[in-house]
Structures are given as structure tokens and as C-alpha cells.
Motif scaffolding. Structure first.
Motif, PDB file in Angstrom:
ATOM      1  N   GLN A 129      15.637 -50.164  36.167  1.00  0.00           N
ATOM      2  CA  GLN A 129      15.051 -50.618  34.924  1.00  0.00           C
ATOM      3  C   GLN A 129      15.081 -52.144  34.867  1.00  0.00           C
ATOM      4  O   GLN A 129      16.027 -52.771  35.290  1.00  0.00           O
ATOM      5  CB  GLN A 129      15.818 -50.032  33.734  1.00  0.00           C
ATOM      6  N   ARG A 175      16.985 -57.543  28.487  1.00  0.00           N
ATOM      7  CA  ARG A 175      16.435 -56.287  28.990  1.00  0.00           C
ATOM      8  C   ARG A 175      14.913 -56.304  28.872  1.00  0.00           C
ATOM      9  O   ARG A 175      14.374 -56.714  27.836  1.00  0.00           O
ATOM     10  CB  ARG A 175      16.981 -55.094  28.214  1.00  0.00           C
ATOM     11  N   ALA A 195      13.024 -53.891  28.386  1.00  0.00           N
ATOM     12  CA  ALA A 195      12.602 -52.982  27.320  1.00  0.00           C
ATOM     13  C   ALA A 195      12.552 -53.681  25.964  1.00  0.00           C
ATOM     14  O   ALA A 195      11.857 -53.221  25.054  1.00  0.00           O
ATOM     15  CB  ALA A 195      13.549 -51.794  27.253  1.00  0.00           C
ATOM     16  N   ASP A 196      13.279 -54.794  25.820  1.00  0.00           N
ATOM     17  CA  ASP A 196      13.301 -55.531  24.555  1.00  0.00           C
ATOM     18  C   ASP A 196      12.285 -56.668  24.509  1.00  0.00           C
ATOM     19  O   ASP A 196      12.159 -57.340  23.492  1.00  0.00           O
ATOM     20  CB  ASP A 196      14.704 -56.114  24.314  1.00  0.00           C
ATOM     21  N   ASP A 234      15.538 -55.863  34.050  1.00  0.00           N
ATOM     22  CA  ASP A 234      16.393 -56.743  33.277  1.00  0.00           C
ATOM     23  C   ASP A 234      16.467 -58.097  33.968  1.00  0.00           C
ATOM     24  O   ASP A 234      16.063 -58.247  35.125  1.00  0.00           O
ATOM     25  CB  ASP A 234      17.782 -56.152  33.035  1.00  0.00           C
ATOM     26  N   LYS A 293      11.088 -58.180  20.895  1.00  0.00           N
ATOM     27  CA  LYS A 293      10.364 -57.361  19.927  1.00  0.00           C
ATOM     28  C   LYS A 293      10.833 -57.629  18.501  1.00  0.00           C
ATOM     29  O   LYS A 293      10.103 -57.378  17.548  1.00  0.00           O
ATOM     30  CB  LYS A 293      10.528 -55.881  20.278  1.00  0.00           C
TER      31      LYS A 293
END
Length: 226
Positions: free
Chosen positions: A163, A193, A195-196, A165, A142
Motif C-alpha cells: 500500500q 499514507r 490513502a489520505d 505511503d 483529504k
């Protein structure tokens, strides 16, 4: 709560464990369900399934089970002490075998009635890496930074419900346009990750890509980062 007496342990075995085995086999056959990830939901479902199985046991073999446990009035679990082998066999049958068979039968019935095949893979992340062979992976974070590396036998990918990864066992230097510029000297891998991640791309090795008609990968990756 840990059972403190024989009676409490018996109640736990009777009420909970049949449902636990049923739920475990059902989840193994059908895949993890989002509604069952909360511990309290899992416990409630296990108790409900166990209670239903116990009711069926009472209807089908209630008097025999009472005699087996009571042992002719020699205490609440006198039969267990008198006939340990028979009690163990009954427990194995009623706690493990019957609930597991019920879960298997339910899964088979659902597969037969389903119009389309149920896919137990819960997320696109799992589907992307499930049974994935060795390959190059490049990621745009991101922040705009590109990260790339080799996904091999020593790499690791998380699976639902954890989560997301990703650990790539070898890192490559990346250009500003996402091109592979060569393996990082002395690399021991890179961690990313989910999320990134903004964009993630999987690239087959050059030989595999040519075999599947993919031609060049256009990413500049060459050689394997093993």
C-alpha cells in the motif's frame, strides 16, 4: 506443508521449484502482475509451469533421469547417494537454469513482438517516484490540510504491491494555500499514507528547476531539508 520424507521432498523439487524459478525470473523481467499477487494463484501457476517443464524433461531425457535417480534399482533415490555431484548438477540445470532461460526467452520474444515497449511500472505512484532524485514534495490531504517536506536520501517510498505511503526526511511548515513557510525546527521527518492524499505535487529544488527552464517553483521552498 513441510516435506516429511525424501520422496515428498523429491516431489516438491520436481513439481514446484522449476515453476517457482520460472515465475520469479518472468516477474523480474516483465514486472509484477496483479493476477499473480494472490498466494494461491502464484502456487497454481508455479505448479502448472513446473508440470509443463517436467513433461518436456521426461520427453527429452526421461530414461537418463530415471537411471540417475534410481541408481540401478538401489532404492527410489539410490542414484542421488551414488552420484551426488552429478545429481546436484542435474538439479541446478533442470530446476534453475532451464526455467530461468525459458522465462528470459519468453520475455525477449514478447518484447520483439510487442508494438509498444512494455512498461513494468504497475502504478502511477511507482512511476512518480521511480528513480526520483531529491526534491520537495507537498501534499494536500483529504482533510484539506497541507503537508510538505524534503524527499532525500534518507526518505522512503513504498512500491507495488505494498500500500502506498511516503516518508519525507524533513518536514516544512505549510500555509493554507500550500506555500512552504520554512523548515520545522528539530524535524525528524513526516509520514503520509497514499490513502489520505488528495493531491501530491513534486517540486524540483530551485537550482534544478532553473536548469530545466522551470523558473521559480512558486511554492516558497528555499534551501534543502537535508
Amino acid at each position: 506443508m513441510v516435506p516429511g520424507t525424501v520422496q515428498q521432498l523429491t516431489i516438491l523439487l520436481v513439481l514446484v521449484l522449476p515453476g517457482v524459478f520460472y515465475q520469479a525470473v518472468r516477474e523480474r523481467l516483465r514486472g509484477a502482475l496483479a493476477a499473480e499477487q494472490e498466494p494461491q494463484n502464484r502456487l497454481v501457476r508455479a505448479i502448472a509451469a513446473g508440470a509443463l517443464l517436467d513433461a518436456l524433461y521426461a520427453v527429452a531425457a526421461g530414461p537418463w533421469l530415471v537411471r540417475l535417480l534410481a541408481g540401478g534399482g538401489a532404492g527410489p533415490v539410490g542414484g542421488v547417494l551414488r552420484h551426488p555431484r552429478q545429481t546436484g548438477l542435474a538439479a541446478l540445470l533442470l530446476v534453475v537454469v532451464v526455467p530461468s532461460a525459458a522465462a528470459w526467452a519468453e520475455a525477449a520474444w514478447r518484447r520483439r513482438r510487442a508494438r509498444a515497449r512494455y512498461e513494468p511500472t504497475p502504478t502511477a505512484w511507482d512511476a512518480l517516484f521511480h528513480d526520483r532524485g531529491s526534491c520537495f514534495v507537498r501534499v494536500r490531504l483529504k482533510s484539506g490540510l497541507w503537508v510538505g517536506g524534503w524527499l532525500g536520501s534518507r526518505s522512503a517510498v513504498s512500491a507495488y504491491p505494498q500500500q502506498g505511503d511516503l516518508y519525507l526526511q524533513a518536514q516544512y511548515r505549510m500555509g493554507s494555500d500550500g506555500r512552504f513557510l520554512g523548515r520545522v525546527p528539530g524535524t525528524a521527518g513526516v509520514y503520509v499514507r497514499a490513502a489520505d492524499v488528495e493531491v501530491l505535487e513534486v517540486l524540483l529544488p530551485p537550482s534544478a528547476g532553473a536548469a530545466e527552464g522551470g523558473g521559480g517553483q512558486g511554492g516558497g521552498a528555499s534551501g534543502q531539508g537535508q
